[in-house]
Motif scaffolding. Sequence first.
Motif, mmCIF file in Angstrom:
data_model
loop_
_atom_site.group_PDB
_atom_site.id
_atom_site.type_symbol
_atom_site.label_atom_id
_atom_site.label_comp_id
_atom_site.label_asym_id
_atom_site.label_seq_id
_atom_site.Cartn_x
_atom_site.Cartn_y
_atom_site.Cartn_z
ATOM 1 N N MET A 58 15.804 6.714 -13.839
ATOM 2 C CA MET A 58 16.392 5.526 -13.216
ATOM 3 C C MET A 58 15.990 5.411 -11.751
ATOM 4 N N VAL A 59 15.879 6.530 -11.096
ATOM 5 C CA VAL A 59 15.533 6.525 -9.674
ATOM 6 C C VAL A 59 14.019 6.520 -9.481
ATOM 7 N N THR A 60 13.327 7.426 -10.157
ATOM 8 C CA THR A 60 11.889 7.567 -9.908
ATOM 9 C C THR A 60 11.102 6.332 -10.318
ATOM 10 N N GLU A 61 11.479 5.717 -11.426
ATOM 11 C CA GLU A 61 10.723 4.529 -11.854
ATOM 12 C C GLU A 61 10.921 3.367 -10.888
ATOM 13 N N LYS A 62 12.113 3.244 -10.338
ATOM 14 C CA LYS A 62 12.341 2.183 -9.345
ATOM 15 C C LYS A 62 11.550 2.460 -8.077
ATOM 16 N N MET A 63 11.525 3.711 -7.660
ATOM 17 C CA MET A 63 10.755 4.071 -6.469
ATOM 18 C C MET A 63 9.283 3.737 -6.664
ATOM 19 N N GLN A 64 8.735 4.071 -7.820
ATOM 20 C CA GLN A 64 7.325 3.789 -8.094
ATOM 21 C C GLN A 64 7.061 2.292 -8.151
ATOM 22 N N ALA A 69 5.022 -2.600 -5.558
ATOM 23 C CA ALA A 69 5.283 -3.986 -5.162
ATOM 24 C C ALA A 69 5.131 -4.153 -3.655
ATOM 25 N N GLY A 70 5.673 -3.218 -2.897
ATOM 26 C CA GLY A 70 5.565 -3.284 -1.443
ATOM 27 C C GLY A 70 4.130 -3.164 -0.967
ATOM 28 N N ARG A 126 2.079 -11.186 -7.504
ATOM 29 C CA ARG A 126 1.460 -9.852 -7.493
ATOM 30 C C ARG A 126 2.479 -8.784 -7.105
ATOM 31 N N ALA A 127 3.393 -9.113 -6.215
ATOM 32 C CA ALA A 127 4.422 -8.147 -5.828
ATOM 33 C C ALA A 127 5.425 -7.924 -6.964
ATOM 34 N N LEU A 128 5.709 -8.959 -7.727
ATOM 35 C CA LEU A 128 6.676 -8.846 -8.816
ATOM 36 C C LEU A 128 6.116 -8.098 -10.030
ATOM 37 N N LYS A 129 4.800 -8.066 -10.158
ATOM 38 C CA LYS A 129 4.146 -7.525 -11.356
ATOM 39 C C LYS A 129 4.617 -6.118 -11.746
ATOM 40 N N PRO A 130 4.619 -5.110 -10.850
ATOM 41 C CA PRO A 130 5.046 -3.767 -11.292
ATOM 42 C C PRO A 130 6.541 -3.687 -11.631
#
Length: 145
Positions: A58-64, A69-70, A126-130
């Motif tokens: 839950m944490v690592t996938e959001k970080m990636q 995106a950033g 492009r930012a929303l894609k990942p």
Amino acid sequence: MTDPMLAWWRMWTDGAQTAVKFWETLAASAVVIDRRMPMIDAGLRDPWNADHGELTGMVTEKMQAFTQAGTAFATDMARMQGLWMQVMQDAMTLGTARRLPSAARIAASGGRAVRLTEGTLAAGGRALKPIHAKAIANAKRLGKR
């Protein structure tokens, strides 16, 4: 030179695709949250028997996803800033010249302005894609449980 009609079409379709992906991300997020809240609750009630793999993910996938995106957004904004400076320089030189600019000069300036607009509108997609990809994948995976 960029074809203005094609550029306007791409701007419209990029915006529409981004809007669709945004709503798909929201819908997928609702599924993921619905599936994960009981896991979080169970983990808080009994930490020894919690699904640590899912909780860690839950944490690592959001970080990636948000890092990707950033990075995409920062790269696009740096490119757009360079184009913006060229467009402003074009406006300044075209506005202060003591003679009419050539057709080639006007076309080049217009092409940069269209690329700036087109690139800025596409940056959000492009930012929303990942983030979209991860939310959809999680909704499919967790929806099967």
